[in-house]
Write a protein that holds these residues in place. Structure first.
Motif, PDB file in Angstrom:
ATOM      1  N   THR A  11      40.749  30.421  25.981  1.00 47.57           N
ATOM      2  CA  THR A  11      40.079  29.882  24.796  1.00 47.57           C
ATOM      3  C   THR A  11      39.380  31.023  24.076  1.00 47.57           C
ATOM      4  O   THR A  11      39.174  32.095  24.636  1.00 47.57           O
ATOM      5  CB  THR A  11      39.026  28.817  25.167  1.00 47.57           C
ATOM      6  N   PHE A  12      39.008  30.794  22.837  1.00 41.21           N
ATOM      7  CA  PHE A  12      38.291  31.807  22.069  1.00 41.21           C
ATOM      8  C   PHE A  12      36.824  31.889  22.468  1.00 41.21           C
ATOM      9  O   PHE A  12      36.199  32.925  22.316  1.00 41.21           O
ATOM     10  CB  PHE A  12      38.381  31.517  20.567  1.00 41.21           C
ATOM     11  N   VAL A  13      36.278  30.796  22.939  1.00 39.15           N
ATOM     12  CA  VAL A  13      34.849  30.745  23.273  1.00 39.15           C
ATOM     13  C   VAL A  13      34.713  30.528  24.776  1.00 39.15           C
ATOM     14  O   VAL A  13      35.284  29.607  25.335  1.00 39.15           O
ATOM     15  CB  VAL A  13      34.145  29.607  22.495  1.00 39.15           C
ATOM     16  N   THR A  14      33.922  31.376  25.425  1.00 37.35           N
ATOM     17  CA  THR A  14      33.728  31.265  26.866  1.00 37.35           C
ATOM     18  C   THR A  14      32.736  30.161  27.201  1.00 37.35           C
ATOM     19  O   THR A  14      31.967  29.704  26.347  1.00 37.35           O
ATOM     20  CB  THR A  14      33.184  32.581  27.450  1.00 37.35           C
ATOM     21  N   ASN A  15      32.731  29.756  28.459  1.00 37.30           N
ATOM     22  CA  ASN A  15      31.744  28.780  28.905  1.00 37.30           C
ATOM     23  C   ASN A  15      30.329  29.342  28.834  1.00 37.30           C
ATOM     24  O   ASN A  15      29.379  28.599  28.610  1.00 37.30           O
ATOM     25  CB  ASN A  15      32.065  28.302  30.322  1.00 37.30           C
ATOM     26  N   HIS A  16      30.185  30.648  28.995  1.00 43.55           N
ATOM     27  CA  HIS A  16      28.862  31.264  28.843  1.00 43.55           C
ATOM     28  C   HIS A  16      28.337  31.029  27.419  1.00 43.55           C
ATOM     29  O   HIS A  16      27.187  30.659  27.227  1.00 43.55           O
ATOM     30  CB  HIS A  16      28.915  32.759  29.149  1.00 43.55           C
ATOM     31  N   ALA A  17      29.195  31.242  26.428  1.00 35.61           N
ATOM     32  CA  ALA A  17      28.793  31.029  25.030  1.00 35.61           C
ATOM     33  C   ALA A  17      28.512  29.554  24.767  1.00 35.61           C
ATOM     34  O   ALA A  17      27.549  29.212  24.082  1.00 35.61           O
ATOM     35  CB  ALA A  17      29.870  31.542  24.081  1.00 35.61           C
ATOM     36  N   ARG A  18      29.345  28.680  25.315  1.00 32.85           N
ATOM     37  CA  ARG A  18      29.132  27.239  25.113  1.00 32.85           C
ATOM     38  C   ARG A  18      27.785  26.794  25.687  1.00 32.85           C
ATOM     39  O   ARG A  18      27.040  26.057  25.048  1.00 32.85           O
ATOM     40  CB  ARG A  18      30.253  26.451  25.770  1.00 32.85           C
ATOM     41  N   ILE A  19      27.496  27.226  26.897  1.00 34.38           N
ATOM     42  CA  ILE A  19      26.241  26.821  27.530  1.00 34.38           C
ATOM     43  C   ILE A  19      25.055  27.406  26.780  1.00 34.38           C
ATOM     44  O   ILE A  19      24.058  26.711  26.536  1.00 34.38           O
ATOM     45  CB  ILE A  19      26.239  27.184  29.030  1.00 34.38           C
ATOM     46  N   LEU A  20      25.141  28.653  26.366  1.00 32.22           N
ATOM     47  CA  LEU A  20      24.040  29.244  25.608  1.00 32.22           C
ATOM     48  C   LEU A  20      23.839  28.501  24.287  1.00 32.22           C
ATOM     49  O   LEU A  20      22.703  28.267  23.875  1.00 32.22           O
ATOM     50  CB  LEU A  20      24.305  30.730  25.365  1.00 32.22           C
ATOM     51  N   ALA A  21      24.917  28.091  23.637  1.00 30.02           N
ATOM     52  CA  ALA A  21      24.809  27.321  22.387  1.00 30.02           C
ATOM     53  C   ALA A  21      24.189  25.954  22.646  1.00 30.02           C
ATOM     54  O   ALA A  21      23.392  25.464  21.831  1.00 30.02           O
ATOM     55  CB  ALA A  21      26.183  27.173  21.737  1.00 30.02           C
ATOM     56  N   ALA A  45      27.957  25.524  36.211  1.00 29.80           N
ATOM     57  CA  ALA A  45      27.024  25.610  35.077  1.00 29.80           C
ATOM     58  C   ALA A  45      25.749  26.336  35.495  1.00 29.80           C
ATOM     59  O   ALA A  45      25.224  27.162  34.748  1.00 29.80           O
ATOM     60  CB  ALA A  45      26.710  24.220  34.543  1.00 29.80           C
ATOM     61  N   GLN A  46      25.259  26.047  36.701  1.00 32.08           N
ATOM     62  CA  GLN A  46      24.060  26.717  37.215  1.00 32.08           C
ATOM     63  C   GLN A  46      24.299  28.220  37.343  1.00 32.08           C
ATOM     64  O   GLN A  46      23.441  29.029  36.999  1.00 32.08           O
ATOM     65  CB  GLN A  46      23.667  26.142  38.576  1.00 32.08           C
ATOM     66  N   ALA A  47      25.471  28.609  37.807  1.00 30.41           N
ATOM     67  CA  ALA A  47      25.800  30.037  37.936  1.00 30.41           C
ATOM     68  C   ALA A  47      25.808  30.714  36.570  1.00 30.41           C
ATOM     69  O   ALA A  47      25.336  31.855  36.429  1.00 30.41           O
ATOM     70  CB  ALA A  47      27.149  30.209  38.633  1.00 30.41           C
ATOM     71  N   ILE A  48      26.299  30.025  35.559  1.00 29.98           N
ATOM     72  CA  ILE A  48      26.325  30.584  34.209  1.00 29.98           C
ATOM     73  C   ILE A  48      24.903  30.738  33.675  1.00 29.98           C
ATOM     74  O   ILE A  48      24.550  31.772  33.100  1.00 29.98           O
ATOM     75  CB  ILE A  48      27.199  29.720  33.273  1.00 29.98           C
ATOM     76  N   VAL A  49      24.069  29.722  33.875  1.00 37.48           N
ATOM     77  CA  VAL A  49      22.674  29.808  33.442  1.00 37.48           C
ATOM     78  C   VAL A  49      21.992  30.996  34.137  1.00 37.48           C
ATOM     79  O   VAL A  49      21.257  31.768  33.509  1.00 37.48           O
ATOM     80  CB  VAL A  49      21.918  28.486  33.704  1.00 37.48           C
ATOM     81  N   THR A  50      22.258  31.164  35.414  1.00 39.43           N
ATOM     82  CA  THR A  50      21.691  32.291  36.162  1.00 39.43           C
ATOM     83  C   THR A  50      22.186  33.623  35.589  1.00 39.43           C
ATOM     84  O   THR A  50      21.407  34.564  35.431  1.00 39.43           O
ATOM     85  CB  THR A  50      22.043  32.167  37.655  1.00 39.43           C
ATOM     86  N   ASP A  51      23.481  33.714  35.256  1.00 41.69           N
ATOM     87  CA  ASP A  51      24.031  34.916  34.624  1.00 41.69           C
ATOM     88  C   ASP A  51      23.302  35.215  33.313  1.00 41.69           C
ATOM     89  O   ASP A  51      22.907  36.355  33.054  1.00 41.69           O
ATOM     90  CB  ASP A  51      25.521  34.747  34.290  1.00 41.69           C
ATOM     91  N   GLY A  54      19.727  36.312  33.943  1.00 45.73           N
ATOM     92  CA  GLY A  54      19.701  37.653  34.505  1.00 45.73           C
ATOM     93  C   GLY A  54      20.020  38.731  33.476  1.00 45.73           C
ATOM     94  O   GLY A  54      19.516  39.855  33.558  1.00 45.73           O
ATOM     95  N   ALA A  55      20.851  38.407  32.498  1.00 45.97           N
ATOM     96  CA  ALA A  55      21.226  39.361  31.455  1.00 45.97           C
ATOM     97  C   ALA A  55      20.223  39.392  30.304  1.00 45.97           C
ATOM     98  O   ALA A  55      20.395  40.158  29.362  1.00 45.97           O
ATOM     99  CB  ALA A  55      22.621  39.029  30.923  1.00 45.97           C
ATOM    100  N   GLY A  56      19.199  38.548  30.365  1.00 50.41           N
ATOM    101  CA  GLY A  56      18.154  38.562  29.350  1.00 50.41           C
ATOM    102  C   GLY A  56      18.431  37.714  28.129  1.00 50.41           C
ATOM    103  O   GLY A  56      17.726  37.812  27.129  1.00 50.41           O
ATOM    104  N   TYR A  57      19.445  36.842  28.187  1.00 52.02           N
ATOM    105  CA  TYR A  57      19.775  36.004  27.039  1.00 52.02           C
ATOM    106  C   TYR A  57      18.918  34.751  26.946  1.00 52.02           C
ATOM    107  O   TYR A  57      18.833  34.140  25.891  1.00 52.02           O
ATOM    108  CB  TYR A  57      21.255  35.609  27.051  1.00 52.02           C
ATOM    109  N   LEU A  58      18.298  34.367  28.041  1.00 49.51           N
ATOM    110  CA  LEU A  58      17.432  33.195  28.011  1.00 49.51           C
ATOM    111  C   LEU A  58      16.374  33.296  29.093  1.00 49.51           C
ATOM    112  O   LEU A  58      16.492  34.078  30.030  1.00 49.51           O
ATOM    113  CB  LEU A  58      18.230  31.898  28.148  1.00 49.51           C
ATOM    114  N   THR A  59      15.343  32.487  28.910  1.00 49.34           N
ATOM    115  CA  THR A  59      14.313  32.326  29.940  1.00 49.34           C
ATOM    116  C   THR A  59      14.280  30.854  30.307  1.00 49.34           C
ATOM    117  O   THR A  59      14.618  29.981  29.495  1.00 49.34           O
ATOM    118  CB  THR A  59      12.922  32.779  29.456  1.00 49.34           C
TER     119      THR A  59
END
Length: 120
Positions: A11-21, A45-51, A54-59
């Motif tokens: 897909t063009f959009v990753t699950n990381h991007a979807r969850i962050l959106a 989903a929890q693993a993605i939130v943790t990623d 950890g990368a500083g995209y969310l708190t």
């Protein structure tokens, strides 16, 4: 000529991007709803939130039994080709797309049926 079947392996959009959106659109969203919206397990989903955290995209702040998420303003894309661009515009686009019905008028797979105010 036979109809061409759509590819489903990428897909063009990753699950990381979807969850962050999703978090961008609703900072109080439940992990269960993120997983359902991306058609993932809650553990994935929890693993993605943790990623993302950890990368500083969310708190993430615990508020009773719920989490409150906040997307870190001004964060940049990770890939060097887009690395000088902020992710805010992409998140706005994805959050806006998620709030609209599909092209054929059917509801979104994540179950979000909220009506949007046309005035913004």
């Amino acid at each position: 000529m036979e109809p061409v079947k759509p590819r489903t392996s990428w897909t063009f959009v990753t699950n990381h991007a979807r969850i962050l959106a999703m978090i961008f659109a609703d900072p109080e969203i439940r992990l269960r709803d993120m997983a359902q919206g991306c058609r993932l397990t809650e553990r994935a989903a929890q693993a993605i939130v943790t990623d993302l955290e950890g990368a500083g995209y969310l708190t993430r702040v615990r508020n009773g039994r719920r989490n409150h998420y906040e997307v870190t303003p001004g964060t940049l894309f990770r890939h060097p080709a887009e690395g000088n661009h902020r992710i805010d515009d992409l998140l706005r686009l994805l959050a806006d797309l998620d709030s609209r019905p599909d092209v054929d008028g059917s509801p979104r797979p994540n179950g979000d049926h909220r009506e949007r105010d046309p005035r913004g």
